[in-house]
Design a protein around this motif. Structure first.
Motif, PDB file in Angstrom:
ATOM      1  N   LYS A 170     -13.695  79.178   8.224  1.00 15.10           N
ATOM      2  CA  LYS A 170     -12.284  79.202   9.023  1.00 15.10           C
ATOM      3  C   LYS A 170     -12.089  81.212   9.004  1.00 15.10           C
ATOM      4  CE  LYS A 170     -10.443  75.869   5.551  1.00 15.10           C
ATOM      5  NZ  LYS A 170     -10.993  75.357   4.360  1.00 15.10           N
ATOM      6  N   ILE A 171     -13.297  81.543   8.698  1.00 20.79           N
ATOM      7  CA  ILE A 171     -13.206  82.582   9.134  1.00 20.79           C
ATOM      8  C   ILE A 171     -13.559  83.217  10.154  1.00 20.79           C
ATOM      9  CG2 ILE A 171     -13.386  84.357   7.825  1.00 20.79           C
ATOM     10  CD1 ILE A 171     -12.678  83.360   5.073  1.00 20.79           C
ATOM     11  N   GLY A 227     -16.462  93.008  16.084  1.00 20.00           N
ATOM     12  CA  GLY A 227     -16.616  93.883  15.002  1.00 20.00           C
ATOM     13  C   GLY A 227     -15.652  93.872  13.912  1.00 20.00           C
ATOM     14  N   MET A 228     -14.777  92.781  14.074  1.00 19.10           N
ATOM     15  CA  MET A 228     -14.722  92.065  12.247  1.00 19.10           C
ATOM     16  C   MET A 228     -15.534  91.113  11.849  1.00 19.10           C
ATOM     17  SD  MET A 228     -10.327  91.588  12.940  1.00 19.10           S
ATOM     18  CE  MET A 228     -10.199  90.270  11.538  1.00 19.10           C
ATOM     19  N   ALA A 229     -16.475  90.864  11.927  1.00 19.31           N
ATOM     20  CA  ALA A 229     -17.652  89.408  12.266  1.00 19.31           C
ATOM     21  C   ALA A 229     -18.792  90.199  11.109  1.00 19.31           C
ATOM     22  CB  ALA A 229     -18.100  88.748  13.318  1.00 19.31           C
ATOM     23  N   VAL A 230     -18.242  91.608  11.186  1.00 14.79           N
ATOM     24  CA  VAL A 230     -20.170  92.105  10.631  1.00 14.79           C
ATOM     25  C   VAL A 230     -20.250  91.896   9.150  1.00 14.79           C
ATOM     26  CG1 VAL A 230     -20.647  94.228   9.925  1.00 14.79           C
ATOM     27  CG2 VAL A 230     -20.024  94.665  11.755  1.00 14.79           C
ATOM     28  N   ALA A 231     -18.481  92.236   8.011  1.00 13.16           N
ATOM     29  CA  ALA A 231     -19.257  92.039   6.738  1.00 13.16           C
ATOM     30  C   ALA A 231     -19.417  90.176   6.171  1.00 13.16           C
ATOM     31  CB  ALA A 231     -17.508  93.035   6.327  1.00 13.16           C
ATOM     32  N   PRO A 232     -18.694  89.451   7.106  1.00 13.54           N
ATOM     33  CA  PRO A 232     -18.606  88.337   6.835  1.00 13.54           C
ATOM     34  C   PRO A 232     -19.931  88.103   6.817  1.00 13.54           C
ATOM     35  CG  PRO A 232     -16.279  88.386   7.770  1.00 13.54           C
ATOM     36  CD  PRO A 232     -16.883  89.537   7.666  1.00 13.54           C
ATOM     37  N   VAL A 233     -20.526  88.379   8.154  1.00 12.52           N
ATOM     38  CA  VAL A 233     -22.196  88.175   8.228  1.00 12.52           C
ATOM     39  C   VAL A 233     -22.660  88.803   7.402  1.00 12.52           C
ATOM     40  CG1 VAL A 233     -23.719  89.212  10.046  1.00 12.52           C
ATOM     41  CG2 VAL A 233     -22.292  87.963  11.292  1.00 12.52           C
ATOM     42  N   GLN A 234     -22.993  89.634   6.812  1.00 17.06           N
ATOM     43  CA  GLN A 234     -23.651  90.429   5.709  1.00 17.06           C
ATOM     44  C   GLN A 234     -23.006  89.276   4.165  1.00 17.06           C
ATOM     45  OE1 GLN A 234     -22.074  94.275   5.675  1.00 17.06           O
ATOM     46  NE2 GLN A 234     -23.696  95.110   5.122  1.00 17.06           N
ATOM     47  N   HIS A 266     -30.896  74.961  10.323  1.00 15.40           N
ATOM     48  CA  HIS A 266     -29.656  75.489  10.424  1.00 15.40           C
ATOM     49  C   HIS A 266     -29.242  77.155  10.058  1.00 15.40           C
ATOM     50  CE1 HIS A 266     -25.443  75.164   8.034  1.00 15.40           C
ATOM     51  NE2 HIS A 266     -25.631  76.233   8.964  1.00 15.40           N
ATOM     52  N   ILE A 267     -29.863  77.761   9.000  1.00 17.85           N
ATOM     53  CA  ILE A 267     -29.795  78.943   9.229  1.00 17.85           C
ATOM     54  C   ILE A 267     -30.577  79.575   9.930  1.00 17.85           C
ATOM     55  CG2 ILE A 267     -30.775  80.850   6.987  1.00 17.85           C
ATOM     56  CD1 ILE A 267     -30.752  78.661   4.742  1.00 17.85           C
ATOM     57  N   HIS A 268     -31.714  79.281  10.341  1.00 19.19           N
ATOM     58  CA  HIS A 268     -32.587  80.156  11.122  1.00 19.19           C
ATOM     59  C   HIS A 268     -31.435  80.565  12.601  1.00 19.19           C
ATOM     60  CE1 HIS A 268     -35.355  80.719  14.559  1.00 19.19           C
ATOM     61  NE2 HIS A 268     -35.488  79.686  15.422  1.00 19.19           N
ATOM     62  N   LEU A 269     -31.124  79.377  13.266  1.00 23.19           N
ATOM     63  CA  LEU A 269     -30.310  79.836  14.121  1.00 23.19           C
ATOM     64  C   LEU A 269     -28.762  80.402  14.378  1.00 23.19           C
ATOM     65  CD1 LEU A 269     -29.329  75.937  15.788  1.00 23.19           C
ATOM     66  CD2 LEU A 269     -30.610  78.188  16.598  1.00 23.19           C
ATOM     67  N   GLU A 270     -28.441  80.496  12.544  1.00 16.52           N
ATOM     68  CA  GLU A 270     -27.527  81.082  12.493  1.00 16.52           C
ATOM     69  C   GLU A 270     -28.067  83.193  12.187  1.00 16.52           C
ATOM     70  OE1 GLU A 270     -24.212  78.804  10.459  1.00 16.52           O
ATOM     71  OE2 GLU A 270     -25.052  79.551   9.346  1.00 16.52           O
ATOM     72  N   ASN A 271     -28.832  82.970  10.972  1.00 11.97           N
ATOM     73  CA  ASN A 271     -29.204  84.571  10.766  1.00 11.97           C
ATOM     74  C   ASN A 271     -29.801  84.750  12.208  1.00 11.97           C
ATOM     75  OD1 ASN A 271     -28.452  84.159   8.405  1.00 11.97           O
ATOM     76  ND2 ASN A 271     -30.761  84.314   7.400  1.00 11.97           N
ATOM     77  N   ASN A 272     -30.571  84.110  13.102  1.00 11.83           N
ATOM     78  CA  ASN A 272     -31.342  84.953  13.946  1.00 11.83           C
ATOM     79  C   ASN A 272     -31.259  84.519  14.844  1.00 11.83           C
ATOM     80  OD1 ASN A 272     -33.726  85.453  11.742  1.00 11.83           O
ATOM     81  ND2 ASN A 272     -34.483  83.201  12.065  1.00 11.83           N
ATOM     82  N   VAL A 273     -30.226  83.694  15.562  1.00  9.85           N
ATOM     83  CA  VAL A 273     -29.705  83.932  16.866  1.00  9.85           C
ATOM     84  C   VAL A 273     -28.271  84.415  16.997  1.00  9.85           C
ATOM     85  CG1 VAL A 273     -29.165  82.332  18.857  1.00  9.85           C
ATOM     86  CG2 VAL A 273     -30.876  81.989  17.320  1.00  9.85           C
ATOM     87  N   LEU A 274     -26.946  83.656  16.591  1.00  6.27           N
ATOM     88  CA  LEU A 274     -25.690  83.552  16.300  1.00  6.27           C
ATOM     89  C   LEU A 274     -25.267  85.304  15.682  1.00  6.27           C
ATOM     90  CD1 LEU A 274     -23.450  82.314  17.220  1.00  6.27           C
ATOM     91  CD2 LEU A 274     -22.723  81.280  15.096  1.00  6.27           C
ATOM     92  N   PHE A 275     -25.690  85.525  14.684  1.00  8.31           N
ATOM     93  CA  PHE A 275     -25.665  86.672  13.710  1.00  8.31           C
ATOM     94  C   PHE A 275     -26.748  87.912  14.270  1.00  8.31           C
ATOM     95  CE2 PHE A 275     -25.039  84.630   9.831  1.00  8.31           C
ATOM     96  CZ  PHE A 275     -23.932  83.667  10.151  1.00  8.31           C
ATOM     97  N   GLN A 276     -27.306  87.300  15.137  1.00 10.06           N
ATOM     98  CA  GLN A 276     -27.470  88.726  15.614  1.00 10.06           C
ATOM     99  C   GLN A 276     -27.427  88.944  16.994  1.00 10.06           C
ATOM    100  OE1 GLN A 276     -32.482  89.075  16.958  1.00 10.06           O
ATOM    101  NE2 GLN A 276     -32.531  89.604  14.424  1.00 10.06           N
ATOM    102  N   HIS A 279     -27.854  97.012  12.864  1.00 16.66           N
ATOM    103  CA  HIS A 279     -28.511  96.567  11.779  1.00 16.66           C
ATOM    104  C   HIS A 279     -27.681  96.347  10.927  1.00 16.66           C
ATOM    105  CE1 HIS A 279     -29.899  92.590  10.232  1.00 16.66           C
ATOM    106  NE2 HIS A 279     -30.435  92.830   8.963  1.00 16.66           N
ATOM    107  N   HIS A 280     -26.983  95.629  10.106  1.00 20.25           N
ATOM    108  CA  HIS A 280     -25.919  95.823   9.223  1.00 20.25           C
ATOM    109  C   HIS A 280     -26.452  94.391   8.010  1.00 20.25           C
ATOM    110  CE1 HIS A 280     -22.567  97.779  11.211  1.00 20.25           C
ATOM    111  NE2 HIS A 280     -23.031  96.998  12.468  1.00 20.25           N
TER     112      HIS A 280
END
Length: 228
Positions: free
Chosen positions: A137-138, A149-156, A206-216, A226-227
């Motif tokens: 949703k977010i 820029g807006m995605a930084v806090a949700p990514v954390q 799943h977590i790997h694709l998000e943490n190490n690919v999408l979020f990076q 790196h935030h």
């Protein structure tokens, strides 16, 4: 040139075809602990680093799905995460909870019975559902619209919750004696542990694709900071 052992394990999982299968085999966390070097992760787990390096050196140079996925643009990558992982977890967990309840009910007196497993899986399912809803949703709409820029806090927040999921997987292994079946385990017990192994592999990828690919990529769009 940095040796394999000094590279971040999440980067190896992302860039080296077949590495995730090796890390699964040695029970090395490449998703939540992705920023740590292979040497650090192996040492903490008490795994012989030479054995891991040998397994990595023997990898066939065929390109598995995960390697191809890292090259997808944000939108198809998000779409893949939703269909391959979010939808699948929503199917996996209710069935695993039912199987765990049955095993605990029938085999409660057995010394290897995973007492408390169904309650733990119910908690995991609730936390995972809340987490996936926030992403759907977010966060994911922000990323696919180019609003890094807006995605930084949700990514954390998501990274922190991924660490919690990693801890939940560790507890799952503890409750099931590392998914070790007792001799003569019934079909339900076997199906449960097979399903739990699949869930564990899926959730780690799943977590790997998000943490190490999408979020990076979000980090990279903000000047490589790196935030976290």
């Amino acid at each position: 040139m940095i040796t394999l052992s000094e590279q971040p394990i999440g980067q190896l999982a992302r860039d080296l075809p077949g590495a995730t299968a090796v890390f699964h085999r040695f029970k090395l966390d490449f998703c939540c602990g992705g920023g740590q070097s292979l040497r650090e992760v192996a040492t903490r787990k008490g795994i012989n680093l030479a054995d891991v390096l040998e397994a990595l050196s023997l990898l066939q140079q065929d390109t598995p799905d995960l390697d191809l996925l890292t090259r997808l643009d944000d939108q198809p990558l998000v779409e893949h995460i939703l269909t391959r992982y979010h939808d699948v977890h929503r199917e996996q967990l209710p069935e695993l909870i039912r199987l765990a309840q049955r095993v605990e009910r029938v085999h409660g007196g057995h010394p290897s019975c995973p007492a408390g497993l169904s309650a733990h899986l119910e908690e995991m399912a609730a936390e995972l559902e809340a987490h996936m809803q926030k992403e759907e949703k977010i966060l994911f709409p922000m990323i696919t619209r180019g609003m890094a820029g807006m995605a930084v806090a949700p990514v954390q927040v998501m990274r922190h919750e991924h660490d919690d999921h990693g801890a939940a997987l560790d507890k799952l292994l503890a409750l099931t004696h590392d998914l070790t079946l007792p001799e003569g385990a019934c079909n339900t017990w076997q199906a449960l542990y097979r399903g739990l192994q699949t869930l564990r592999n899926d959730l780690m990828e799943h977590i790997h694709l998000e943490n190490n690919v999408l979020f990076q990529r979000v980090d990279g769009q903000l000047g490589g900071e790196h935030h976290g």
